[in-house]
Structures are given as C-alpha cells and as structure tokens.
Motif scaffolding. Structure first.
Motif, PDB file in Angstrom:
ATOM      1  N   ILE A 225       0.823  -1.207   0.000  1.00  0.00           N
ATOM      2  CA  ILE A 225       0.000   0.000   0.000  1.00  0.00           C
ATOM      3  C   ILE A 225       0.860   1.261   0.000  1.00  0.00           C
ATOM      4  CG2 ILE A 225      -1.828   1.227   1.222  1.00  0.00           C
ATOM      5  CD1 ILE A 225      -2.566  -1.501  -0.118  1.00  0.00           C
ATOM      6  N   GLY A 226       2.017   1.211   0.663  1.00  0.00           N
ATOM      7  CA  GLY A 226       2.885   2.383   0.703  1.00  0.00           C
ATOM      8  C   GLY A 226       3.302   2.855  -0.672  1.00  0.00           C
ATOM      9  N   GLU A 227       3.460   1.935  -1.611  1.00  0.00           N
ATOM     10  CA  GLU A 227       3.851   2.323  -2.963  1.00  0.00           C
ATOM     11  C   GLU A 227       2.726   3.066  -3.672  1.00  0.00           C
ATOM     12  OE1 GLU A 227       6.535  -0.341  -4.844  1.00  0.00           O
ATOM     13  OE2 GLU A 227       5.429  -0.259  -6.736  1.00  0.00           O
ATOM     14  N   PHE A 228       1.491   2.683  -3.385  1.00  0.00           N
ATOM     15  CA  PHE A 228       0.353   3.403  -3.965  1.00  0.00           C
ATOM     16  C   PHE A 228       0.264   4.811  -3.364  1.00  0.00           C
ATOM     17  CE2 PHE A 228      -4.330   3.778  -4.919  1.00  0.00           C
ATOM     18  CZ  PHE A 228      -4.196   3.705  -6.295  1.00  0.00           C
ATOM     19  N   LEU A 229       0.583   4.939  -2.086  1.00  0.00           N
ATOM     20  CA  LEU A 229       0.645   6.267  -1.481  1.00  0.00           C
ATOM     21  C   LEU A 229       1.731   7.110  -2.142  1.00  0.00           C
ATOM     22  CD1 LEU A 229      -1.078   4.867   0.830  1.00  0.00           C
ATOM     23  CD2 LEU A 229       0.085   6.431   2.386  1.00  0.00           C
ATOM     24  N   LEU A 230       2.840   6.474  -2.487  1.00  0.00           N
ATOM     25  CA  LEU A 230       3.918   7.185  -3.166  1.00  0.00           C
ATOM     26  C   LEU A 230       3.421   7.785  -4.478  1.00  0.00           C
ATOM     27  CD1 LEU A 230       6.908   7.967  -3.483  1.00  0.00           C
ATOM     28  CD2 LEU A 230       7.309   5.705  -4.444  1.00  0.00           C
ATOM     29  N   TRP A 231       2.655   6.998  -5.227  1.00  0.00           N
ATOM     30  CA  TRP A 231       2.084   7.531  -6.463  1.00  0.00           C
ATOM     31  C   TRP A 231       1.242   8.770  -6.186  1.00  0.00           C
ATOM     32  CZ3 TRP A 231      -0.442   3.099  -9.755  1.00  0.00           C
ATOM     33  CH2 TRP A 231       0.523   2.130 -10.060  1.00  0.00           C
ATOM     34  N   SER A 232       0.393   8.686  -5.146  1.00  0.00           N
ATOM     35  CA  SER A 232      -0.501   9.814  -4.858  1.00  0.00           C
ATOM     36  C   SER A 232       0.284  11.047  -4.438  1.00  0.00           C
ATOM     37  CB  SER A 232      -1.519   9.426  -3.781  1.00  0.00           C
ATOM     38  OG  SER A 232      -0.912   9.292  -2.505  1.00  0.00           O
ATOM     39  N   LEU A 233       1.425  10.836  -3.802  1.00  0.00           N
ATOM     40  CA  LEU A 233       2.276  11.960  -3.417  1.00  0.00           C
ATOM     41  C   LEU A 233       2.901  12.627  -4.640  1.00  0.00           C
ATOM     42  CD1 LEU A 233       3.792  13.588  -1.187  1.00  0.00           C
ATOM     43  CD2 LEU A 233       5.517  11.778  -1.218  1.00  0.00           C
ATOM     44  N   LEU A 234       3.297  11.814  -5.604  1.00  0.00           N
ATOM     45  CA  LEU A 234       3.995  12.339  -6.779  1.00  0.00           C
ATOM     46  C   LEU A 234       3.054  12.841  -7.868  1.00  0.00           C
ATOM     47  CD1 LEU A 234       6.808   9.650  -7.125  1.00  0.00           C
ATOM     48  CD2 LEU A 234       6.952  11.890  -6.032  1.00  0.00           C
ATOM     49  N   ARG A 235       1.776  12.442  -7.811  1.00  0.00           N
ATOM     50  CA  ARG A 235       0.823  12.827  -8.852  1.00  0.00           C
ATOM     51  C   ARG A 235      -0.398  13.494  -8.217  1.00  0.00           C
ATOM     52  NH1 ARG A 235       4.890  11.708 -11.025  1.00  0.00           N
ATOM     53  NH2 ARG A 235       5.335  10.009 -12.481  1.00  0.00           N
ATOM     54  N   PRO A 236      -0.223  14.622  -7.551  1.00  0.00           N
ATOM     55  CA  PRO A 236      -1.345  15.245  -6.838  1.00  0.00           C
ATOM     56  C   PRO A 236      -2.465  15.727  -7.749  1.00  0.00           C
ATOM     57  CG  PRO A 236       0.553  16.719  -6.900  1.00  0.00           C
ATOM     58  CD  PRO A 236       1.022  15.399  -7.418  1.00  0.00           C
ATOM     59  N   GLU A 237      -2.208  15.826  -9.050  1.00  0.00           N
ATOM     60  CA  GLU A 237      -3.252  16.264  -9.971  1.00  0.00           C
ATOM     61  C   GLU A 237      -4.280  15.178 -10.231  1.00  0.00           C
ATOM     62  OE1 GLU A 237      -0.114  14.301 -12.552  1.00  0.00           O
ATOM     63  OE2 GLU A 237      -0.184  15.563 -10.750  1.00  0.00           O
ATOM     64  N   ARG A 238      -4.001  13.958  -9.790  1.00  0.00           N
ATOM     65  CA  ARG A 238      -4.922  12.849  -9.980  1.00  0.00           C
ATOM     66  C   ARG A 238      -5.609  12.502  -8.665  1.00  0.00           C
ATOM     67  NH1 ARG A 238      -0.604   9.242 -13.265  1.00  0.00           N
ATOM     68  NH2 ARG A 238      -0.485  10.532 -15.136  1.00  0.00           N
ATOM     69  N   VAL A 254      -1.585  -2.089  10.688  1.00  0.00           N
ATOM     70  CA  VAL A 254      -0.741  -1.600   9.597  1.00  0.00           C
ATOM     71  C   VAL A 254      -1.565  -0.769   8.632  1.00  0.00           C
ATOM     72  CG1 VAL A 254       0.645  -2.290   7.607  1.00  0.00           C
ATOM     73  CG2 VAL A 254       0.918  -3.484   9.786  1.00  0.00           C
ATOM     74  N   TYR A 255      -2.744  -1.252   8.307  1.00  0.00           N
ATOM     75  CA  TYR A 255      -3.636  -0.529   7.393  1.00  0.00           C
ATOM     76  C   TYR A 255      -4.032   0.829   7.980  1.00  0.00           C
ATOM     77  CZ  TYR A 255      -8.077   0.634   5.102  1.00  0.00           C
ATOM     78  OH  TYR A 255      -9.096   1.280   4.452  1.00  0.00           O
ATOM     79  N   GLU A 256      -4.429   0.837   9.233  1.00  0.00           N
ATOM     80  CA  GLU A 256      -4.875   2.085   9.850  1.00  0.00           C
ATOM     81  C   GLU A 256      -3.741   3.098   9.974  1.00  0.00           C
ATOM     82  OE1 GLU A 256      -6.632   0.531  13.365  1.00  0.00           O
ATOM     83  OE2 GLU A 256      -8.496  -0.072  12.342  1.00  0.00           O
ATOM     84  N   ASP A 257      -2.509   2.617  10.133  1.00  0.00           N
ATOM     85  CA  ASP A 257      -1.363   3.532  10.124  1.00  0.00           C
ATOM     86  C   ASP A 257      -1.261   4.252   8.786  1.00  0.00           C
ATOM     87  OD1 ASP A 257      -0.587   3.025  12.702  1.00  0.00           O
ATOM     88  OD2 ASP A 257       1.009   1.613  12.173  1.00  0.00           O
ATOM     89  N   TRP A 258      -1.490   3.526   7.681  1.00  0.00           N
ATOM     90  CA  TRP A 258      -1.435   4.153   6.361  1.00  0.00           C
ATOM     91  C   TRP A 258      -2.588   5.143   6.168  1.00  0.00           C
ATOM     92  CZ3 TRP A 258       2.838   4.646   4.284  1.00  0.00           C
ATOM     93  CH2 TRP A 258       3.757   3.619   4.068  1.00  0.00           C
ATOM     94  N   VAL A 259      -3.756   4.798   6.675  1.00  0.00           N
ATOM     95  CA  VAL A 259      -4.895   5.711   6.562  1.00  0.00           C
ATOM     96  C   VAL A 259      -4.584   7.031   7.273  1.00  0.00           C
ATOM     97  CG1 VAL A 259      -7.321   6.079   7.167  1.00  0.00           C
ATOM     98  CG2 VAL A 259      -6.573   3.843   6.306  1.00  0.00           C
ATOM     99  N   ALA A 263      -3.976  10.834   5.575  1.00  0.00           N
ATOM    100  CA  ALA A 263      -4.802  11.960   6.021  1.00  0.00           C
ATOM    101  C   ALA A 263      -3.934  13.096   6.546  1.00  0.00           C
ATOM    102  CB  ALA A 263      -5.782  11.495   7.089  1.00  0.00           C
ATOM    103  N   ASP A 264      -2.908  12.758   7.318  1.00  0.00           N
ATOM    104  CA  ASP A 264      -2.028  13.787   7.895  1.00  0.00           C
ATOM    105  C   ASP A 264      -1.346  14.613   6.814  1.00  0.00           C
ATOM    106  OD1 ASP A 264      -2.711  12.957  10.412  1.00  0.00           O
ATOM    107  OD2 ASP A 264      -0.865  11.803  10.761  1.00  0.00           O
TER     108      ASP A 264
END
Length: 487
Positions: A225-238, A254-259, A263-264
């Motif tokens: 899941i962290g890699e998908f978060l990485l995408w969202s960080l690098l592509r904020p226009e999407r 682990v999941y709730e830590d990513w959530v 959000a933060d």
C-alpha cells in the motif's frame, strides 16, 4: 468410469467468498454436462449459494486452530462414504483444493491415506503454507509430526496429479521432487467484470491522463500500500482509490497507520472506496480511468487480466514470475515496471540489513529452519545489486522514510524514475482479445476435463516418494523473492 462422464468428488474447507470458492462454483457450472460432480465442504454454504444443493458438510474439513491436536483416523472413509452416497457410486477421482495449506491437518492426513489406497487424486494448489504462512505450516507440523509431514504432504505416485496456477509453482514443485509429468497447468478462468463491457474504457489511450486510478484490492501488507501512497504523493493532480480494508483484525493496525499517514499529509487518496460506506464496486470500476497494482506477491494474478476485460488501462508493478505465462500468450504488459528504484543513500544500509536479518531469522525459525547471517547479506546484496533499492523490498517504516523525504523536499522527486505510461487503446483491445480467448470459462472447462480424464485413467501404485516441503520454504525465501512485506 461412468459412461456419462467421470464421477468427481470436489473437496474444500468452505464456500466463503474468495478465489478458491469462485473456482469451485465455476467448475460446477461449466462441467455440469460433462461430469457428475459433488462437493464436500467443512461448513455449509449460505442458503442462496448454488453449491448448497450439491454439497455435503463434513465438519472435519473446516479450519482448525493452530494448536490443533493430531487428527483422528477415519476421515478418508467418511469422505468416501459421503461421495459415494451423493454420486451413487464411488468417485472416479477426487479434485481436492489446497490440501497442503494447513488449514485442516485432518484433510492433509486423509489425502495421504487416499493416495496410499490408490484413489485417483487431482490436487489443485492455489496457495502454499511454505509461502509466508508459518502459522499454517506449524499447524501441520504439530498435528502430523515433522517427519510424517515430509513423507506425505506432497505424495508422488502415478495416480496422484497436481493442478497449478502457473509455471512458477510447477517449477518449484518439480525442483522439490515431484514428477513433472504429473504437474499440470490450470490457470483460473476470468470473466468480464460486471462493471463494463469494455467499449468506453477501450477508447482511452496513452494521451489520456487518468483523473482517478483505482487499486481494486483488500489492503493487506503484500499489496504494498505504501507504494500506492507514493504515487498519490507524486501525482497530486490525480485522484487515487483503494477499494477494501483488510478482513483479518491482525492486519488492521498496519492498514490504519497508512490511513492516518495519508490523512495527515493530505494525499489525494480514498480508502475503502467500495463496499459498505463506499461506492458500489461495479460503478467504481466503471468510472475508473485506470486500474492499478503495486502488489509484491500474487498467486494466480487476476489483477493483470481483469482490467483488460473491463476496457481499462493497467498501471503499476509487474511480477515477472507470475506474468510470464500471460506474456507467453501475447499479453502486452510493457507499461508496467518490475522495480521502483530509490537512491540507496536515502535508506540507512545498516538499519535495512538489521531489519532483513531480523525478519529472515524470525521467518526461518517459525518454519523450523536455521538462520545464518549470510542469508541476510545475500538479500541485501541483491536488493542493492543495481545501486538503487527497490521500494517494494522495504517495510512500512522504511517506506515512510522515503515518503517523508519526498514530502519535505519536492526537489528530491526528480531522483525517482517512476514510469508514467498508460497503455494505448490498441493495447487494451489486443490484451482483451487474448484474455477472452485464453482464459475464458469454456477454455478452463476443456483443460479441467482433460485433466480429469488423464487422472481417472492413471494406473495406481503405492506412493514411495514425496516432495520435500523444506525445499519449497527455501525457494520461497530465496533472496531474489524476498521483501519485508511478504512476512
């Protein structure tokens, strides 16, 4: 054998939602005119389930506790009696799913007994206890004994055949000692998702910048899941969306830590986008501009096939061991990447080695295998063999180190080389045609019926050999396959 087709007893632990149960339902559907089939389960299916009218419940097949005592003998007799009662005669062969997974040692023992008696067996393996499931393996070892387990878990005899999802699994079992002539490929059938006929999605191409990228997944650790978060960080226009939370309570922290992390930092990522509290899943897939996968481990790999049937481009991480069979059929996955390189200096090498060693030691010892420091050294050597480190090798804490760096220093983003290509419309159309041809339910039915006939026609001989599960554990823990997210 019956003149109307072989009599088959299909055996599994349950009919709960999931890949194995889906395959059993499809087997019953597509072969109902070609064979006489009955299903033996450890627990009853829901009343509305199509299996309900065609199954017999044998409670000993249900999941056992990890500390389950040794199973009592006699289950093989009870299975045979139930199958004979349902079919009107003894089965010509048994189609048994995941007998070696360890969920019910009683089933594992019964399979060994059926093999000893010369019953024709088709053992279909979807998942391995040796692959990141030490609790399941311990359950087997404690209930049956280590020596007995090694002698009987994977019996090798002319009348015992195996059905495997891919060539990786076939090769691993052959290397562990089974006769390759009785190791057969049986890829899962793939149906067109209910969300789309494919017409709308097929018109999208490489020039279209998807506004929403959907990861249709239950967010457990190996889905990365962290890699998908990485995408969202690098592509904020999407916009980005993950469909489902983990079912297992042990996976929730682990999941709730990513959530919380997403959000933060205000990342453009929606969790639990489908199901209760979210959007209807077919509707979500219908409006998705692209589907994604960042998983570091898969069994069959539906994630690499279903998007094309929905007419959607697929982006993300390739798993070459899993997708090799798909590519051999002509499916074009060239838009995917097989590693996401992070500069080595971003990660403390000593800390990474410590975590690898700690995880490998715990994993190997949980399987009853010795650990040596060179095991960790070899993993780290391969992880850094190309200079940069693959983001997918890292655990969640180290992935957050990378994400924090990118958040605090936007200029650092230029040091990452993340492919941003989406398949063109002609690739979507091309892949869709191959999936429809090669993985259609009728193609699955033909392959399975051929295996049934080959198994039912096999000569019987007492098993005098078995594959060594310790060799499978070593193979799954091989440095080239290691990631901190798989354990």
């Amino acid at each position: 054998m019956s003149p109307d087709g072989p009599r088959i007893a299909v055996v599994h632990y349950h009919a709960r939602p999931g890949g194995v149960s889906r395959v059993i339902r499809q087997t019953m559907e597509v072969l109902s005119a070609e064979a006489e089939l009955t299903v033996l389960l450890g627990e009853p299916p829901p009343e509305h389930d199509p299996l309900a009218a065609r199954c017999t419940v044998i409670p000993e097949l249900a999941y056992s506790a990890e500390d389950a005592s040794a199973p009592q003998p006699g289950l093989a007799d009870r299975l045979r009696a139930a199958a004979q009662d349902a079919l009107g005669a003894a089965p010509d062969l048994w189609h048994i799913h995941n007998h070696s997974l360890g969920k019910s040692p009683a089933l594992t023992r019964a399979v060994a007994e059926l093999a000893r008696r010369g019953e024709r067996l088709l053992l279909q393996i979807h998942d391995f206890a040796e692959d990141g499931r030490p609790a399941d393996y311990r359950r087997l070892s404690r209930a049956l004994g280590v020596d007995a387990l090694r002698r009987t878990l994977y019996p090798d005899a002319p009348h015992v055949h195996y059905a495997l999802l891919n060539n990786r699994d076939r090769n691993l079992l052959a290397a562990a000692g089974l006769d390759p002539a009785r190791l057969h490929l049986l890829p899962n059938p793939v149906r067109t998702p209910a969300s789309s006929s494919g017409a709308e999605g097929a018109s999208r191409g490489a020039d279209d910048r998807p506004a929403t990228v959907v990861y249709p997944v239950r967010a457990i650790r190996r889905k990365n899941i962290g890699e998908f978060l990485l995408w969202s960080l690098l592509r904020p226009e999407r916009r980005f969306a993950i469909t489902l939370a983990p079912r297992n309570p042990r996976a929730r922290p682990v999941y709730e830590d990513w959530v919380r992390y997403a959000a933060d930092r205000g990342l453009p990522l929606e969790f639990e986008a489908a199901g209760p509290g979210g959007e209807d899943f077919p509707a979500l897939i219908e409006r998705a501009a692209a589907l994604a996968t960042t998983s570091v481990a898969e069994g069959f790999g539906l994630a690499f096939l279903e998007p094309w049937l929905a007419g959607k481009p697929l982006t993300g991480r390739d798993l070459p061991e899993i997708t090799a069979d798909f590519k051999a059929c002509g499916i074009d996955l060239s838009a995917l990447y097989d590693r996401l390189a992070v500069p080595a200096e971003w990660i403390d090498s000593a800390e990474l080695r410590r975590r690898i060693g700690q995880t490998l030691r715990a994993t190997r010892e949980s399987y009853g295998l010795p650990f040596r420091e060179e095991h960790a050294g070899r993993v780290l050597e391969i992880a850094r063999s190309e200079g940069p480190i693959d983001f997918g090798v890292l655990d969640e804490d180290l992935q957050r180190v990378v994400l924090d760096r990118l958040s605090e220093d936007p200029g650092a983003r230029r040091e990452l080389d993340i492919p941003d290509a989406f398949p063109a419309a002609d690739v979507i159309t091309h892949n869709r045609g191959i999936v429809q041809r090669e993985y259609a339910p009728d193609r699955f039915a033909a392959r399975l019926l051929e295996l049934y006939r080959a198994t039912a026609g096999s000569a019987a001989a007492a098993p005098d050999h078995a594959a060594d599960p310790a060799r499978l554990i070593d193979a799954f823990l091989a440095p080239k396959r290691f990631t901190l997210l798989r354990t």
